[in-house]
Design a protein around this motif. Structure first.
Motif, PDB file in Angstrom:
ATOM      1  N   MET A 101      79.569  -1.191  90.907  1.00 46.20           N
ATOM      2  CA  MET A 101      78.169  -1.498  90.609  1.00 46.20           C
ATOM      3  C   MET A 101      78.079  -2.408  89.385  1.00 46.20           C
ATOM      4  O   MET A 101      78.702  -2.129  88.354  1.00 46.20           O
ATOM      5  CB  MET A 101      77.388  -0.210  90.375  1.00 46.20           C
ATOM      6  CG  MET A 101      77.514   0.797  91.511  1.00 46.20           C
ATOM      7  SD  MET A 101      76.891   0.193  93.092  1.00 46.20           S
ATOM      8  CE  MET A 101      75.150   0.611  92.942  1.00 46.20           C
ATOM      9  N   PRO A 102      77.315  -3.480  89.470  1.00 42.48           N
ATOM     10  CA  PRO A 102      77.207  -4.433  88.368  1.00 42.48           C
ATOM     11  C   PRO A 102      76.075  -4.060  87.411  1.00 42.48           C
ATOM     12  O   PRO A 102      75.275  -3.156  87.679  1.00 42.48           O
ATOM     13  CB  PRO A 102      76.886  -5.733  89.088  1.00 42.48           C
ATOM     14  CG  PRO A 102      76.056  -5.288  90.248  1.00 42.48           C
ATOM     15  CD  PRO A 102      76.610  -3.955  90.678  1.00 42.48           C
ATOM     16  N   ALA A 103      76.002  -4.783  86.297  1.00 40.37           N
ATOM     17  CA  ALA A 103      74.842  -4.658  85.408  1.00 40.37           C
ATOM     18  C   ALA A 103      73.616  -5.202  86.131  1.00 40.37           C
ATOM     19  O   ALA A 103      73.704  -6.139  86.929  1.00 40.37           O
ATOM     20  CB  ALA A 103      75.091  -5.430  84.123  1.00 40.37           C
ATOM     21  N   THR A 104      72.471  -4.589  85.882  1.00 42.40           N
ATOM     22  CA  THR A 104      71.235  -5.021  86.532  1.00 42.40           C
ATOM     23  C   THR A 104      70.038  -4.621  85.679  1.00 42.40           C
ATOM     24  O   THR A 104      70.112  -3.665  84.891  1.00 42.40           O
ATOM     25  CB  THR A 104      71.096  -4.396  87.939  1.00 42.40           C
ATOM     26  OG1 THR A 104      69.881  -4.836  88.532  1.00 42.40           O
ATOM     27  CG2 THR A 104      71.094  -2.879  87.859  1.00 42.40           C
ATOM     28  N   SER A 105      68.954  -5.335  85.857  1.00 36.49           N
ATOM     29  CA  SER A 105      67.705  -4.966  85.192  1.00 36.49           C
ATOM     30  C   SER A 105      66.854  -4.057  86.070  1.00 36.49           C
ATOM     31  O   SER A 105      65.796  -3.588  85.640  1.00 36.49           O
ATOM     32  CB  SER A 105      66.905  -6.229  84.846  1.00 36.49           C
ATOM     33  OG  SER A 105      66.592  -6.960  86.031  1.00 36.49           O
ATOM     34  N   LEU A 106      67.315  -3.781  87.284  1.00 36.24           N
ATOM     35  CA  LEU A 106      66.571  -2.927  88.205  1.00 36.24           C
ATOM     36  C   LEU A 106      66.661  -1.467  87.766  1.00 36.24           C
ATOM     37  O   LEU A 106      67.722  -1.003  87.340  1.00 36.24           O
ATOM     38  CB  LEU A 106      67.126  -3.063  89.618  1.00 36.24           C
ATOM     39  CG  LEU A 106      67.025  -4.450  90.266  1.00 36.24           C
ATOM     40  CD1 LEU A 106      67.822  -4.491  91.562  1.00 36.24           C
ATOM     41  CD2 LEU A 106      65.565  -4.819  90.527  1.00 36.24           C
ATOM     42  N   ALA A 107      65.566  -0.739  87.920  1.00 35.33           N
ATOM     43  CA  ALA A 107      65.585   0.694  87.619  1.00 35.33           C
ATOM     44  C   ALA A 107      66.219   1.472  88.775  1.00 35.33           C
ATOM     45  O   ALA A 107      67.018   2.386  88.554  1.00 35.33           O
ATOM     46  CB  ALA A 107      64.171   1.195  87.356  1.00 35.33           C
ATOM     47  N   GLN A 108      65.880   1.096  89.994  1.00 37.56           N
ATOM     48  CA  GLN A 108      66.465   1.722  91.178  1.00 37.56           C
ATOM     49  C   GLN A 108      66.421   0.722  92.328  1.00 37.56           C
ATOM     50  O   GLN A 108      65.561  -0.159  92.370  1.00 37.56           O
ATOM     51  CB  GLN A 108      65.740   3.014  91.542  1.00 37.56           C
ATOM     52  CG  GLN A 108      64.238   2.890  91.670  1.00 37.56           C
ATOM     53  CD  GLN A 108      63.579   4.235  91.886  1.00 37.56           C
ATOM     54  OE1 GLN A 108      64.178   5.168  92.418  1.00 37.56           O
ATOM     55  NE2 GLN A 108      62.328   4.361  91.494  1.00 37.56           N
ATOM     56  N   THR A 109      67.352   0.857  93.250  1.00 34.33           N
ATOM     57  CA  THR A 109      67.452  -0.117  94.326  1.00 34.33           C
ATOM     58  C   THR A 109      68.225   0.458  95.494  1.00 34.33           C
ATOM     59  O   THR A 109      69.081   1.335  95.328  1.00 34.33           O
ATOM     60  CB  THR A 109      68.153  -1.400  93.839  1.00 34.33           C
ATOM     61  OG1 THR A 109      68.233  -2.342  94.919  1.00 34.33           O
ATOM     62  CG2 THR A 109      69.565  -1.103  93.353  1.00 34.33           C
ATOM     63  N   LYS A 110      67.919  -0.047  96.684  1.00 35.54           N
ATOM     64  CA  LYS A 110      68.728   0.230  97.857  1.00 35.54           C
ATOM     65  C   LYS A 110      69.788  -0.860  97.993  1.00 35.54           C
ATOM     66  O   LYS A 110      69.787  -1.836  97.234  1.00 35.54           O
ATOM     67  CB  LYS A 110      67.856   0.314  99.107  1.00 35.54           C
ATOM     68  CG  LYS A 110      66.852   1.454  99.052  1.00 35.54           C
ATOM     69  CD  LYS A 110      66.010   1.548 100.320  1.00 35.54           C
ATOM     70  CE  LYS A 110      65.055   2.734 100.232  1.00 35.54           C
ATOM     71  NZ  LYS A 110      64.264   2.902 101.482  1.00 35.54           N
ATOM     72  N   LEU A 111      70.684  -0.698  98.960  1.00 38.13           N
ATOM     73  CA  LEU A 111      71.739  -1.680  99.191  1.00 38.13           C
ATOM     74  C   LEU A 111      71.559  -2.327 100.561  1.00 38.13           C
ATOM     75  O   LEU A 111      71.232  -1.643 101.537  1.00 38.13           O
ATOM     76  CB  LEU A 111      73.123  -1.022  99.129  1.00 38.13           C
ATOM     77  CG  LEU A 111      73.538  -0.370  97.815  1.00 38.13           C
ATOM     78  CD1 LEU A 111      74.916   0.266  97.963  1.00 38.13           C
ATOM     79  CD2 LEU A 111      73.540  -1.383  96.678  1.00 38.13           C
ATOM     80  N   ASP A 112      71.778  -3.642 100.630  1.00 34.89           N
ATOM     81  CA  ASP A 112      71.886  -4.361 101.899  1.00 34.89           C
ATOM     82  C   ASP A 112      73.367  -4.511 102.216  1.00 34.89           C
ATOM     83  O   ASP A 112      74.117  -5.093 101.411  1.00 34.89           O
ATOM     84  CB  ASP A 112      71.227  -5.735 101.809  1.00 34.89           C
ATOM     85  CG  ASP A 112      69.714  -5.655 101.710  1.00 34.89           C
ATOM     86  OD1 ASP A 112      69.146  -4.610 102.087  1.00 34.89           O
ATOM     87  OD2 ASP A 112      69.105  -6.634 101.245  1.00 34.89           O
ATOM     88  N   ILE A 113      73.787  -3.997 103.366  1.00 36.16           N
ATOM     89  CA  ILE A 113      75.204  -3.996 103.748  1.00 36.16           C
ATOM     90  C   ILE A 113      75.371  -4.795 105.031  1.00 36.16           C
ATOM     91  O   ILE A 113      74.676  -4.532 106.026  1.00 36.16           O
ATOM     92  CB  ILE A 113      75.727  -2.559 103.940  1.00 36.16           C
ATOM     93  CG1 ILE A 113      75.509  -1.740 102.653  1.00 36.16           C
ATOM     94  CG2 ILE A 113      77.199  -2.565 104.323  1.00 36.16           C
ATOM     95  CD1 ILE A 113      75.884  -0.278 102.798  1.00 36.16           C
ATOM     96  N   THR A 114      76.295  -5.749 105.016  1.00 34.19           N
ATOM     97  CA  THR A 114      76.496  -6.646 106.158  1.00 34.19           C
ATOM     98  C   THR A 114      77.889  -6.477 106.741  1.00 34.19           C
ATOM     99  O   THR A 114      78.889  -6.462 106.000  1.00 34.19           O
ATOM    100  CB  THR A 114      76.302  -8.112 105.728  1.00 34.19           C
ATOM    101  OG1 THR A 114      74.981  -8.285 105.210  1.00 34.19           O
ATOM    102  CG2 THR A 114      76.510  -9.059 106.907  1.00 34.19           C
TER     103      THR A 114
END
Length: 352
Positions: free
Chosen positions: A172-185
């Protein structure tokens, strides 16, 4: 390009067959006692993809079945000549290696091995919380051919650390998001996880490996920071509920307390259950019922001896109902009745 040319040729043959003879248009191509398939293109594909089968004596087909769970494929006989057949993979085809079984009007069956590609499916995760640089392992199916993982709606790709057919580990990278889902391809396409992941770096912390933001142990019973078990990091908050004590164990911020903020949306935490499964109750000094062992309006079911994740809307908990900054947050049980119970809490946070 080659596949496109094959399709064009086969369609042209089908049109010629239809227009050249009224009888043939009614009866379709003729079946053979010795059909032979030379190629299926593509050799692997997801549901609803168009397939082209070429060979000799493959006319007169009356049925097509994907033999994993016997899923039938519909097709247009006009797209079946002695040398070619065009049809779509059924939308409900079961992913995996299998045979496509063809049967012609003479009752002759012939088969072609094929791999139906399946979209990624995630059924479990190692953790919902992450900091920059931590690994999260996803469990499910159709993960062996995953090629890209991104935060939902983002373009920067997460590092894929390892993958098997049933597991996928990403950094998992650094992010400014508080919470997020993942798009998986993967080869079959892209899905968005139902699971939502929380960046602890952007949360308000109550306990993560230690007390945070002025919180201390506010328990009625024995409690301490412990390295015996942890869900994240190396330590958790160990709370022991003595038999028959009806105690409330948890956290306190005596001064100045935590003022209300509309930025906070959820309370979340992990808890590892004790010997038996129990119902515990969340309590707080600024809730309508006050802090202690009389308020049963916010129950949680804690299974025995496993880590369980909770994410509860703060609008439902009403930790600031009385109007002041809250100073106590705890978990109490009526009992326990049979023996002492020890619970371990980790990653107790407010999610923005």
């Amino acid at each position: 390009m080659k596949r496109l040319l094959n399709i064009i040729v086969v369609l042209a043959l089908g049109i010629l067959t239809i227009t050249s003879c009224e009888k043939e248009a009614e009866t379709g191509s003729e079946a053979s006692s010795n059909p032979k398939v030379d190629m299926i293109d593509p050799g692997r594909a997801p549901s609803n993809e168009v397939l082209t089968v070429t060979g000799t004596g493959i006319g007169g087909v009356t049925s097509i079945v994907f033999d994993k769970d016997n899923i039938s494929a519909s097709f247009n006989p006009n797209f079946n000549t002695d040398n070619a057949l065009i049809f779509r993979i059924p939308v409900d085809a079961v992913p995996g290696e299998q045979n496509i079984v063809f049967r012609n009007s003479k009752g002759v069956e012939f088969k072609v091995p094929f791999n139906v590609l399946g979209l990624p499916a995630i059924t479990d995760v190692s953790n919902y919380n992450f900091s920059a640089g931590t690994n999260i392992t996803l469990t499910g199916k159709n993960l062996g051919d995953v090629s890209k993982v991104v935060f939902r709606g983002q373009t920067a790709e997460l590092q894929i650390v390892s993958k098997t057919e049933t597991t996928l580990t990403v950094k998992m990278p650094a992010t400014s998001l508080a919470q997020t889902k993942l798009d998986i391809t993967n080869e079959a396409g892209t899905i968005t996880t139902s699971q939502e992941f929380v960046c602890i770096d952007n949360a308000f912390l109550i306990f993560t490996d230690d007390y945070q933001n002025g919180f201390v142990n506010g328990s009625w019973g024995p409690a301490e920071v412990s390295a015996t078990f942890s869900k994240s990091g190396t330590k958790s908050f160990k709370a022991t509920y003595m038999k028959g004590n009806w105690s409330a164990d948890g956290f306190a911020n005596w001064d100045p307390g935590i003022p209300y903020s509309a930025d906070y949306k959820y309370l979340s935490f992990w808890v590892k259950g004790g010997v038996e499964s129990h119902t515990f109750y969340i309590t707080g000094d600024q809730r309508a019922g006050g802090y202690g062992n009389s308020d049963r309006t916010a129950p949680i079911e804690v299974p025995a001896n496993v880590w369980t994740y909770f994410k509860i809307r703060l609008s439902d908990l009403e930790l600031w109902k009385k109007g002041g900054p809250f100073k106590q947050l705890g978990f109490w049980i009526p009992g326990p009745d049979n023996q002492d119970e020890t619970l371990y809490f980790d990653d107790v946070i407010f999610i923005k």
